[in-house]
Design a protein around this motif. Structure first.
Motif, mmCIF file in Angstrom:
data_model
loop_
_atom_site.group_PDB
_atom_site.id
_atom_site.type_symbol
_atom_site.label_atom_id
_atom_site.label_comp_id
_atom_site.label_asym_id
_atom_site.label_seq_id
_atom_site.Cartn_x
_atom_site.Cartn_y
_atom_site.Cartn_z
ATOM 1 N N HIS A 129 -1.269 -8.827 1.195
ATOM 2 C CA HIS A 129 -0.529 -8.267 2.397
ATOM 3 C C HIS A 129 -1.094 -7.740 3.495
ATOM 4 O O HIS A 129 -2.513 -7.481 3.175
ATOM 5 C CB HIS A 129 0.310 -7.039 1.453
ATOM 6 N N SER A 130 -0.521 -7.624 4.315
ATOM 7 C CA SER A 130 -1.119 -7.124 5.647
ATOM 8 C C SER A 130 -0.400 -5.830 6.240
ATOM 9 O O SER A 130 1.028 -5.867 6.250
ATOM 10 C CB SER A 130 -1.257 -8.265 6.808
ATOM 11 N N PHE A 131 -1.179 -4.823 6.664
ATOM 12 C CA PHE A 131 -0.469 -3.653 7.437
ATOM 13 C C PHE A 131 -1.174 -3.898 8.681
ATOM 14 O O PHE A 131 -2.435 -3.775 9.103
ATOM 15 C CB PHE A 131 -1.030 -2.271 6.724
ATOM 16 N N GLU A 132 -0.236 -4.158 9.755
ATOM 17 C CA GLU A 132 -0.460 -4.448 11.147
ATOM 18 C C GLU A 132 -0.061 -3.178 12.078
ATOM 19 O O GLU A 132 1.034 -2.600 11.979
ATOM 20 C CB GLU A 132 0.264 -5.667 11.489
ATOM 21 N N THR A 133 -1.046 -2.809 13.085
ATOM 22 C CA THR A 133 -0.890 -2.001 14.016
ATOM 23 C C THR A 133 -0.609 -2.610 15.239
ATOM 24 O O THR A 133 -1.494 -3.380 15.861
ATOM 25 C CB THR A 133 -1.998 -1.065 14.236
ATOM 26 N N TRP A 134 0.718 -2.338 15.842
ATOM 27 C CA TRP A 134 1.114 -2.927 17.139
ATOM 28 C C TRP A 134 1.248 -1.834 18.263
ATOM 29 O O TRP A 134 1.621 -0.616 17.942
ATOM 30 C CB TRP A 134 2.475 -3.549 16.952
ATOM 31 N N GLN A 135 1.140 -2.150 19.319
ATOM 32 C CA GLN A 135 1.066 -1.468 20.694
ATOM 33 C C GLN A 135 1.716 -2.231 21.520
ATOM 34 O O GLN A 135 0.993 -3.065 21.958
ATOM 35 C CB GLN A 135 -0.194 -0.714 20.900
ATOM 36 N N GLY A 136 2.880 -1.918 22.066
ATOM 37 C CA GLY A 136 3.679 -2.815 23.068
ATOM 38 C C GLY A 136 3.730 -3.915 22.798
ATOM 39 O O GLY A 136 3.480 -4.973 23.905
ATOM 40 N N GLY A 137 4.044 -4.193 21.487
ATOM 41 C CA GLY A 137 4.219 -5.695 21.115
ATOM 42 C C GLY A 137 3.036 -6.635 21.217
ATOM 43 O O GLY A 137 3.169 -7.836 20.734
ATOM 44 N N VAL A 167 -5.179 3.831 11.646
ATOM 45 C CA VAL A 167 -3.293 3.899 11.614
ATOM 46 C C VAL A 167 -2.830 2.906 10.605
ATOM 47 O O VAL A 167 -2.027 3.521 9.641
ATOM 48 C CB VAL A 167 -2.880 3.549 13.018
ATOM 49 N N ALA A 168 -3.673 1.841 10.291
ATOM 50 C CA ALA A 168 -3.129 0.680 9.403
ATOM 51 C C ALA A 168 -3.265 1.411 8.088
ATOM 52 O O ALA A 168 -2.689 1.363 7.040
ATOM 53 C CB ALA A 168 -3.595 -0.541 9.688
ATOM 54 N N LEU A 169 -4.629 1.943 8.019
ATOM 55 C CA LEU A 169 -4.995 2.450 6.345
ATOM 56 C C LEU A 169 -4.295 3.417 5.931
ATOM 57 O O LEU A 169 -3.858 3.917 4.892
ATOM 58 C CB LEU A 169 -6.424 2.911 6.582
ATOM 59 N N ALA A 170 -3.972 4.602 6.910
ATOM 60 C CA ALA A 170 -3.105 5.618 6.856
ATOM 61 C C ALA A 170 -1.644 5.276 6.320
ATOM 62 O O ALA A 170 -1.220 5.734 5.423
ATOM 63 C CB ALA A 170 -2.953 6.669 7.999
ATOM 64 N N ALA A 171 -1.417 4.287 6.996
ATOM 65 C CA ALA A 171 -0.045 3.737 6.394
ATOM 66 C C ALA A 171 -0.012 3.062 5.216
ATOM 67 O O ALA A 171 1.027 3.321 4.519
ATOM 68 C CB ALA A 171 0.905 2.783 7.725
ATOM 69 N N ARG A 175 2.266 4.346 2.072
ATOM 70 C CA ARG A 175 3.037 3.449 1.218
ATOM 71 C C ARG A 175 2.830 3.293 -0.006
ATOM 72 O O ARG A 175 3.873 3.304 -0.859
ATOM 73 C CB ARG A 175 3.112 2.094 2.042
ATOM 74 N N LEU A 176 1.508 3.013 -0.367
ATOM 75 C CA LEU A 176 1.223 2.903 -1.684
ATOM 76 C C LEU A 176 1.595 4.252 -2.694
ATOM 77 O O LEU A 176 1.990 4.234 -3.679
ATOM 78 C CB LEU A 176 -0.347 2.628 -1.792
ATOM 79 N N SER A 177 1.246 5.493 -2.083
ATOM 80 C CA SER A 177 1.551 6.588 -2.755
ATOM 81 C C SER A 177 3.057 6.611 -3.243
ATOM 82 O O SER A 177 3.273 7.129 -4.183
ATOM 83 C CB SER A 177 1.060 7.884 -2.045
ATOM 84 N N GLY A 178 3.851 6.315 -2.132
ATOM 85 C CA GLY A 178 5.375 6.217 -2.467
ATOM 86 C C GLY A 178 5.747 5.302 -3.471
ATOM 87 O O GLY A 178 6.824 5.350 -4.025
ATOM 88 N N ARG A 179 4.763 4.193 -3.756
ATOM 89 C CA ARG A 179 5.367 3.185 -4.769
ATOM 90 C C ARG A 179 4.496 3.389 -5.839
ATOM 91 O O ARG A 179 4.717 2.586 -6.873
ATOM 92 C CB ARG A 179 4.908 1.872 -3.991
ATOM 93 N N GLY A 180 3.820 4.586 -6.123
ATOM 94 C CA GLY A 180 3.345 4.727 -7.428
ATOM 95 C C GLY A 180 1.837 3.968 -7.414
ATOM 96 O O GLY A 180 1.323 4.011 -8.641
#
Length: 231
Positions: A129-137, A167-171, A175-180
């Motif tokens: 999986h990838s967690f991606e930080t976007w800014q202005g597209g 920012v991606a690592l924080a997200a 997300r992981l914490s919320g999924r157990g």
């Protein structure tokens, strides 16, 4: 002497890993989906560059981030609030791993084409999986890793804008914490990970946690989502 694996050979016990270099266990075999998933389940990961054979590692101690221990600094919280970052999940996996490879190549450690192909296969089959930080597209940072059960194994990250990888690592941690998912494998210590709450634990303790977490019946598949991250 370092053991060289044929395609069908099992991994040796991780206790046989070298102390210098720390964690080098064996070489050879392949980067098939089955081999990679077996490796991660046993606390082993591939890391090699250039013309080296495939090298497999299990260092002691192991750098980890417990998702409930994430530290968000004031400067990172400010970046999250003010820079218009948006985090997307599993929408640009190939671009993230290619960007990580380009960044590592500049630094002298290359995520080679074989590795990129292997992890793109893992992604297509719903394991990476990838967690991606976007800014202005524009994609300005991100990370990728592998999920098995309720265990997440971080692989690499990149950033071309202030705090974008953080920012991606924080997200990811949220997300992981919320999924157990209680734990992110970070492999080896870096200043960035330490600043965000990562810490080293003995390999035995890491492997005990992995053994329990990988057996949760989580189904592979895309985690596609889109959100504006808030501190």
């Amino acid at each position: 002497m370092l053991k060289f694996l044929r395609t069908a050979d099992p991994f040796p016990p991780v206790e046989q890993a070298l102390k210098d270099p720390n964690g080098l266990l064996c070489a050879g075999a392949d980067l098939s989906v089955a081999r990679l998933l077996t490796a991660y389940r046993q606390g082993i990961f591939p890391w090699f560059s250039g013309d080296e054979p495939i090298l497999w590692w299990s260092p002691d101690p192991r750098m980890v981030l417990f998702t409930g221990e994430l530290k968000v600094s004031r400067s990172l919280a400010k970046s999250i609030r003010n820079k218009g970052y948006e985090v997307r999940v599993d929408t640009a996996f190939a671009e993230v791993i290619d960007a990580c490879a380009a960044l590592r190549e500049e630094g002298g450690t290359w995520i080679g084409e074989d590795m990129r192909r292997a992890y793109k296969r893992l992604h297509r089959e719903g394991h990476a999986h990838s967690f991606e930080t976007w800014q202005g597209g524009r994609l300005v940072g991100g990370l990728y890793g592998v999920a098995i059960g309720r265990m997440f194994y971080g692989e690499s990250m990149f950033s071309v804008a202030t705090d974008a990888s953080k920012v991606a690592l924080a997200a990811l941690a949220g997300r992981l914490s919320g999924r157990g998912f209680p734990l992110i494998d970070c492999q080896q210590r870096t200043p960035l990970l330490a600043a965000m709450g990562g810490r080293e634990i003995p390999r035995k303790a890491f492997l005990r946690r992995v053994a329990a977490l990988v057996d949760y019946p989580e189904q592979p598949g895309k985690w596609t989502a889109q959100s504006h991250v808030s501190a």
